[in-house]
Enzyme design. Structure first.
Site, PDB file in Angstrom:
ATOM      1  N   ILE A   1     -41.936 -93.186 107.378  1.00 10.88           N
ATOM      2  CA  ILE A   1     -43.370 -93.076 107.127  1.00 10.88           C
ATOM      3  C   ILE A   1     -44.099 -94.275 107.726  1.00 10.88           C
ATOM      4  CG2 ILE A   1     -45.165 -92.946 105.359  1.00 10.88           C
ATOM      5  CD1 ILE A   1     -43.147 -91.564 103.539  1.00 10.88           C
TER       6      ILE A   1
ATOM      7  N   SER B   1     -44.503 -90.898  94.348  1.00 10.73           N
ATOM      8  CA  SER B   1     -43.671 -89.737  94.683  1.00 10.73           C
ATOM      9  C   SER B   1     -44.137 -88.508  93.923  1.00 10.73           C
ATOM     10  CB  SER B   1     -42.201 -90.027  94.352  1.00 10.73           C
ATOM     11  OG  SER B   1     -41.423 -88.845  94.466  1.00 10.73           O
TER      12      SER B   1
ATOM     13  N   TYR C   1     -35.522 -93.050  90.296  1.00 10.37           N
ATOM     14  CA  TYR C   1     -36.495 -93.224  91.381  1.00 10.37           C
ATOM     15  C   TYR C   1     -37.900 -92.906  90.897  1.00 10.37           C
ATOM     16  CZ  TYR C   1     -38.565 -92.396  96.052  1.00 10.37           C
ATOM     17  OH  TYR C   1     -39.358 -92.409  97.178  1.00 10.37           O
TER      18      TYR C   1
ATOM     19  N   VAL D   1     -34.398 -82.594 103.548  1.00  9.13           N
ATOM     20  CA  VAL D   1     -33.569 -81.428 103.844  1.00  9.13           C
ATOM     21  C   VAL D   1     -33.787 -80.927 105.272  1.00  9.13           C
ATOM     22  CG1 VAL D   1     -33.429 -80.685 101.442  1.00  9.13           C
ATOM     23  CG2 VAL D   1     -35.256 -79.786 102.889  1.00  9.13           C
TER      24      VAL D   1
END
Length: 305
Positions: free
Chosen positions: A12, A114, A139, A182
């Site tokens: 990012i 997130s 996380y 993924v």
């Protein structure tokens, strides 16, 4: 605007650096190491060190208008293996950073939280920012804790935080292949002729956002006067099975898939309502998941040439 990008050598961060430069801003990167996928960019001030080193962080903050905090030493799939390390590697340095920002009178910070983990298993879809936060992995827990510290420093020390909760970003230069992301993981395995492993039955639903759309929002958020918490997603839910179908459509190669037992820390469905970010920053995601997959596939083919 003079921007400090913490984690500017990562997936990012590297795209954010590109977007900031294109928008005419001055950029300083602070990371543990250089970008492994490309060389140093002209006009960028690179500083290498650890976020846990208070002195190095303090030096990086000098003369900065806005901080972009993109650093994480863990990923959702591994964070529960050592929650203490997650706290020490991410929460503690974030609080130290805020202390140094107060010291050097750097007020504005954009923190990438997130959207995929802080809400946990949701009771609504799409999910708004007001939904209860019930993360089921370390996380996500640490991301929520950092968000709360940002709000505390806003109240006590006039820090100006923008918390962005992105969904699953997709694009070239994505790291952690095999651990996180993924799309690049599946495409890499497809390119190598390997089996693609899917946890569960493939019905898990995620919200995917192209990296160019995400960093566009980051630039707008940092340049604005707005503060608060904002989702950053496409608003479209896509199952893993649908991702695999799109990958076959893009590549023309049928994936060889094996299904593994589901994992307890995997949220079953998460789709973000990003209307607040749309209204506040005059922003709208424009790249479809199919186009994002085409871009990643093209990038991987170039690497493999």
């Amino acid at each position: 605007m003079r921007a400090l990008v913490l984690g500017g050598s990562g997936f990012i961060g590297s795209h954010l650096v590109d977007a900031l430069l294109a928008d005419g801003h001055r950029v300083r990167v602070f990371d543990r190491q250089p970008d492994r996928l490309r060389g140093a960019l002209k006009g960028v001030d690179y500083r290498f060190g650890s976020l846990v080193d208070v002195a190095e962080v303090a030096e990086a903050l000098v003369g900065i208008d806005v901080v972009y905090h993109l650093v994480s030493t863990s990923v959702p799939s591994t964070s529960n293996l050592d929650p203490l390390a997650d706290i020490q590697g991410n929460l503690v340095p974030a609080v130290q950073l805020l202390d140094q920002m107060v010291r050097f009178d750097v007020r504005r910070i954009v923190f990438l939280s997130s959207g995929g983990t802080v809400y946990g298993n949701t009771t609504a879809s799409p999910v708004r920012e007001t939904h209860p936060l019930r993360p089921i992995c370390s996380y996500g827990v640490v991301k929520v804790a950092i968000e709360n510290y940002l709000l505390m420093y806003q109240e006590l020390y006039a820090i100006e935080p923008v918390v962005l909760r992105p969904s699953n970003p997709v694009g070239p230069r994505q790291g952690h292949i095999g651990v996180q992301g993924v799309v690049p993981t599946f495409l890499r395995r497809l390119l190598d002729g390997d089996q693609i492993h899917v946890w569960g039955d493939g019905t898990v639903v995620r919200d995917y956002i192209d990296i160019t759309d995400l960093v566009s929002l980051c630039v707008r958020a940092g340049s604005s006067d707005a503060i608060g918490v904002f989702n950053a997603g496409s608003g479209v839910g896509t199952s893993i099975l649908e991702v695999l179908s799109t990958i076959e459509l893009v590549t023309g190669v049928p994936p060889n898939v094996t299904f593994q037992p589901s994992r307890a820390f995997d949220v079953q469905r998460i789709v973000l309502d990003s209307e607040l970010a749309r209204r506040t920053f005059d922003w709208s995601p424009s790249v479809t998941l199919e186009e994002s997959i085409r871009r990643v596939w093209s990038w991987l083919l170039t690497l493999n040439a």
